[in-house]
Design an enzyme around this catalytic site. Structure first.
Site, PDB file in Angstrom:
ATOM      1  N   ASP A  25       1.109  -1.324  -0.050  1.00  0.00           N
ATOM      2  CA  ASP A  25       0.053   0.140   0.060  1.00  0.00           C
ATOM      3  C   ASP A  25       0.934   1.292  -0.092  1.00  0.00           C
ATOM      4  O   ASP A  25       1.795   1.540   0.779  1.00  0.00           O
ATOM      5  CB  ASP A  25      -0.603  -0.055   1.245  1.00  0.00           C
ATOM      6  CG  ASP A  25      -2.338  -0.738   1.156  1.00  0.00           C
ATOM      7  OD1 ASP A  25      -2.249  -1.526   0.033  1.00  0.00           O
ATOM      8  OD2 ASP A  25      -2.876  -0.733   2.173  1.00  0.00           O
ATOM      9  N   LYS A  82      -7.783   1.074  -5.547  1.00  0.00           N
ATOM     10  CA  LYS A  82      -8.821   0.501  -4.772  1.00  0.00           C
ATOM     11  C   LYS A  82     -10.124   1.349  -5.237  1.00  0.00           C
ATOM     12  O   LYS A  82     -10.094   2.461  -5.312  1.00  0.00           O
ATOM     13  CB  LYS A  82      -8.569   0.759  -3.200  1.00  0.00           C
ATOM     14  CG  LYS A  82      -7.674  -0.204  -2.889  1.00  0.00           C
ATOM     15  CD  LYS A  82      -7.721  -0.262  -1.141  1.00  0.00           C
ATOM     16  CE  LYS A  82      -6.713  -0.824  -0.329  1.00  0.00           C
ATOM     17  NZ  LYS A  82      -6.676  -2.499  -0.739  1.00  0.00           N
ATOM     18  N   GLY A 215      -3.364  -6.867   8.281  1.00  0.00           N
ATOM     19  CA  GLY A 215      -2.681  -7.309   9.499  1.00  0.00           C
ATOM     20  C   GLY A 215      -1.396  -7.910   9.585  1.00  0.00           C
ATOM     21  O   GLY A 215      -0.924  -8.080  10.586  1.00  0.00           O
TER      22      GLY A 215
END
Lengths: 295, 205
Positions: A25, A82, A215
Site C-alpha cells: 500500500d 482501490k 494485518g
C-alpha cells in the site's frame, strides 16, 4: 464461466506474475519509490492507509487521480488502485486511467451494501477480498481474477488473516471429500455457484491465485501467510506505519521468497525497529471490523 | 533406464509455478532455485515471468547472479520468458535497468503498454522447422519489446514485425508466456534442447 477465454487468461496471467511477491500500500509517489526499491512486485494506490482510515473515520473513497498518476509515472512495477465495493463508476475511472489491477476493497466505505461490481464487463483485472470459500466463489463468479483473504486491514494483527486463510483452505479440502450429489447442498450452504463448487471439488484449488492481506506487520507474519497457502502477500499499514518502512519492506519481501528457509527468515527479521503497534481485534465491534464489509 | 532430467526454476518471484505445471504435464520434474546451491545438478533452467526489478533485488548479495551467469555461459539450456528475458538482456531501456548481459539483445520494458493492453495474440512463425510448429499463440502480459538483435541470435517468431521468440545457441527467450498456453511448442523445443544436448534444427520425436 469461461476460464479459458483470452480475456480471462490475460487477467489471471497478471495475477500469476505477482505470485511469490509483496504488494505494498502506498499513498504517494515517494512511498511508491521506497516500495519499488525494496522489491515490491506491485504497489497499491490508496488515499490513506487502513490504519489512518480507521483512526480518522469519514468516508474513504478511491484515491485522488493526480496521486495515482504520480505513482504510475514513478514506478515500473504494476500499479493497483482501490475502488469502493459496488462502485462501478470509480472502477471505470480507474480503468480509463490505465491502472493494472483494481481492488474492490472493504477498506474503503462501501457504495452498495447489496451488490458488488460485475467485473466481467471490465478489461482490467479485479482482486477482491474474502473471509471464506463461499465469498471467494461469489466474487470469482462476478469476474474477479485474483482473491485475497481479507484479514483485518489496519489492525497490525495477523489473527483474522490466519482465520480466513484457514477457512478457505479447509473448505476447499472438505469439498474434495464430497460426491457429486453432495456438492449441490454444499453450493447451497456456501451460497456459491454450483459450477465453481464443482471446479473446487475437482481441482482442489481456486481457479484464480489466492493472496493474503490484512494485518501483516512483520516478516514472520508474511511467512505465516505463505505457510497457510497464500501465494503472495499484500502489506498495508504494516510498512508505512512502522518506524523503518524501507528496511521492513525489504525484510518482508525476503521473507515471502524464503518462507521455507528458517535461517533466511531469521536474517530478514534481524535488526528491525518497532513494528506498528496494532490492535486487539477481539475488542472491535462488528461495525468496526472492515472485513465484515461485503458478503 | 536413463533418469529424466531435472529442470531448475528460478523461484525468487513470479510465475514459476505455471512453469512447473507446464513441465509436469510433459512428465518433467523441476526444482525451485532460490540460492546458488539449488542449482547443483540441474539439466536446464527456466527464468520465469514476474517483476524483473523484484528478481534483481532478491539476487543482490546472494551470488545467484554470478552462478547463473557461469552456468548459462557454459551452455546450460535456458528458457527465459518475459521478465526472465529482461533479466538476461545485453541492455534494458525504458527505464534503463541493470541486467545479467547473457543474451545479445536490447529490450524495452512495458513497451506494449500497461495491463489493459495485455493480450493473447497469434504470432508469425519465422522458422517453423526450428520451432517444430507452424502456428504459435503468444500470451503477452505487460510484455517487453526486443528492439535490437545481435548477430548470433536467431528469430523464431514475430509479432507485427517485432521479434518475440529468439534462440542464441541453447538459450531460448520468449517475450510472451508459453507456460500459459496449453501444449505450447516452445516448452517442447526447450525440452528437446535439454534431451538432445543442443537445440538442433528441425529435430522431432
Amino acid at each position: 464461466m469461461d476460464f479459458k477465454s483470452p480475456e480471462f487468461r490475460v487477467k489471471v496471467g497478471l495475477a500469476e506474475m505477482l505470485k511469490g511477491g509483496v504488494i505494498m500500500d502506498v499513498t504517494d509517489a515517494s512511498q511508491a519509490k521506497i516500495a519499488e526499491d525494496a522489491g515490491a512486485a506491485a504497489v497499491m494506490a490508496l488515499e490513506r492507509v487502513p490504519a489512518d482510515i480507521r483512526a480518522e473515520g469519514g468516508v474513504a473513497r478511491m484515491a485522488a487521480i493526480d496521486k495515482i498518476e504520480g505513482i504510475m509515472r514513478t514506478v515500473s512495477v504494476p500499479v493497483m488502485a482501490k475502488c469502493r465495493i459496488g462502485h462501478p463508476a470509480e472502477a471505470l475511472v480507474l480503468q480509463a486511467l490505465g491502472v493494472d489491477f483494481i481492488d474492490e476493497s472493504e477498506v474503503l466505505t462501501p457504495a452498495d451494501e447489496e451488490n458488488h461490481v460485475w467485473k466481467h464487463d471490465f478489461k482490467v483485472p479485479f482482486v477482491c477480498g474474502c473471509r471464506n470459500l463461499g465469498e471467494a466463489l461469489r466474487r470469482i463468479g462476478e469476474g474477479a481474477a485474483m482473491m485475497r483473504t481479507k484479514g483485518e486491514a489496519g489492525s497490525g494483527n495477523i489473527v483474522e488473516a490466519v482465520r480466513h486463510l484457514r477457512a478457505v483452505r479447509s473448505e476447499i479440502r472438505r469439498l474434495g471429500t464430497l460426491d457429486p450429489t453432495e456438492l449441490v447442498p454444499a453450493a447451497k450452504e456456501l451460497q456459491a455457484p454450483l459450477e465453481l463448487v464443482e471446479y473446487i471439488a475437482r481441482e482442489g484449488k481456486l481457479p484464480v491465485p489466492n493472496f493474503a492481506a490484512g494485518g501483516v506487520a512483520t516478516p514472520a507474519d508474511a511467512a505465516l501467510c505463505m505457510m497457510l497457502g497464500a501465494e503472495s502477500v499484500f502489506v498495508g499499514s504494516g510498512i508505512f506505519k512502522s518506524e523503518d518502512p524501507s528496511r521492513r519492506a525489504k525484510a518482508i519481501v525476503h521473507a515471502v521468497t524464503h518462507w521455507q528457509d528458517p535461517a533466511a527468515l531469521l536474517e530478514a527479521s534481524r535488526g528491525l525497529e518497532g513494528a506498528m503497534r496494532g490492535l486487539d481485534v477481539g475488542k472491535l465491534t462488528p461495525e468496526e471490523m472492515l472485513s465484515r464489509r461485503g458478503w | 533406464m536413463e533418469r529424466s532430467p531435472i529442470v531448475g526454476l528460478l523461484a525468487l518471484q513470479g510465475d514459476f509455478d505455471a512453469h512447473r505445471k507446464a513441465l509436469a504435464e510433459r512428465g518433467v520434474e523441476s526444482v525451485e532455485i532460490r540460492v546458488p546451491s539449488d542449482l547443483d545438478g540441474v539439466a536446464g533452467l527456466v527464468l520465469p515471468g514476474g517483476e524483473s526489478t523484484t528478481m534483481l533485488k532478491l539476487m543482490e548479495g546472494t551470488g545467484l547472479d554470478s552462478r547463473l551467469g557461469d552456468l548459462i555461459r557454459g551452455g546450460l539450456p535456458v528458457l527465459a520468458t518475459c521478465a526472465g528475458v529482461i533479466l538476461v538482456a545485453r541492455e534494458v531501456r525504458h527505464p534503463a535497468q541493470r541486467s545479467l548481459r547473457l543474451l545479445d539483445i536490447v529490450v524495452e520494458r512495458n513497451a506494449y503498454g500497461r495491463q489493459i493492453d495485455s493480450a493473447v495474440v497469434d504470432l508469425e512463425v519465422a522458422d517453423g522447422d526450428d520451432l517444430g510448429s507452424t502456428t504459435l499463440e503468444g500470451v503477452f502480459i505487460r510484455a517487453p519489446r526486443v528492439t535490437e538483435v545481435g548477430e548470433g541470435v536467431h528469430v523464431l517468431a514475430r509479432r507485427g514485425g517485432d521479434p518475440v521468440l529468439l534462440r542464441q545457441g541453447r538459450f531460448l527467450a520468449a517475450t510472451f508466456h508459453p507456460e500459459l498456453s496449453p501444449g505450447s511448442p516452445v516448452i517442447d523445443l526447450f525440452l528437446r534442447s535439454i534431451r538432445n544436448g543442443s537445440a538442433n534444427r528441425g529435430e522431432r520425436t
